[in-house]
Write an enzyme that holds these catalytic residues in place. Structure first.
Site, mmCIF file in Angstrom:
data_model
loop_
_atom_site.group_PDB
_atom_site.id
_atom_site.type_symbol
_atom_site.label_atom_id
_atom_site.label_comp_id
_atom_site.label_asym_id
_atom_site.label_seq_id
_atom_site.Cartn_x
_atom_site.Cartn_y
_atom_site.Cartn_z
ATOM 1 C CG LEU A 1 -1.920 -1.099 1.387
ATOM 2 C CD1 LEU A 1 -2.652 -0.988 2.721
ATOM 3 C CD2 LEU A 1 -2.912 -1.080 0.234
ATOM 4 C CG ASP A 2 0.718 4.009 -3.180
ATOM 5 O OD1 ASP A 2 1.583 3.183 -3.495
ATOM 6 O OD2 ASP A 2 -0.117 4.477 -3.970
ATOM 7 C CE LYS A 3 4.297 9.897 1.032
ATOM 8 N NZ LYS A 3 5.305 10.870 1.330
ATOM 9 C CB THR B 1 -3.050 3.543 0.013
ATOM 10 O OG1 THR B 1 -2.808 4.369 -1.126
ATOM 11 C CG2 THR B 1 -4.213 2.617 -0.277
ATOM 12 C CG HIS C 1 1.934 6.326 -6.701
ATOM 13 N ND1 HIS C 1 1.437 6.461 -5.427
ATOM 14 C CD2 HIS C 1 3.279 6.529 -6.617
ATOM 15 C CE1 HIS C 1 2.442 6.751 -4.605
ATOM 16 N NE2 HIS C 1 3.560 6.786 -5.286
#
Length: 142
Positions: free
Chosen positions: A9-11, A13, A92
């Site tokens: 997961l993105d930072k 998200t 992303h």
């Protein structure tokens, strides 16, 4: 325990993260050839344009000419939020897909991986073991 994350997961998200000690299973679940679905809830800063669903469904070219596989876009009535279902996980990707149709993602949360939904009884940061049925479902998804 040698745990492996099943995806990332993105930072910025939130949401469902699965950890396993079976690295081979994690790898098989993440390969785009397996078409394992990942579902995300999102909000955007402007209404999604009409036709965005079709553009997502046919595969979308994002910045730099990179092509994403088809995805299901399920916008809300006001088109400022909704769900998107992917079978790949480019860098992303959802943010870049939204930008390709003129919007910016303002929040993003993974709510499902394969047939496992985010458990609504868990608070942010809490975890629980998967059930035997959920593990069997992940193995069947590979």
């Amino acid at each position: 325990m040698d745990l492996f994350p099943v995806g990332r997961l993105d930072k910025d998200t939130l949401g469902l993260m699965i950890l396993t000690n079976d690295g081979a299973l994690a790898h098989r679940l993440l390969t785009p050839r397996r078409h394992v679905e990942k579902e995300y809830a999102f909000t955007v800063d402007c209404p999604l344009p009409r036709g965005a669903e079709e553009r997502f469904a046919t595969g979308l070219t994002i910045d730099g000419g990179e092509v994403c596989k088809s995805a299901r876009l399920l916008p809300s009535d006001n088109r400022l939020s909704g769900h998107i279902v992917l079978t790949e996980g480019k860098y992303h990707q959802i943010k870049r897909m939204a930008e390709a149709v003129g919007c910016r993602v303002t929040s993003l949360e993974r709510v499902r991986f394969a047939d496992i939904p985010l458990d609504p009884s868990l608070a942010r940061g809490e975890f629980r073991p998967l059930t035997e049925e959920e593990i069997a479902g992940l193995r069947a998804a590979e």
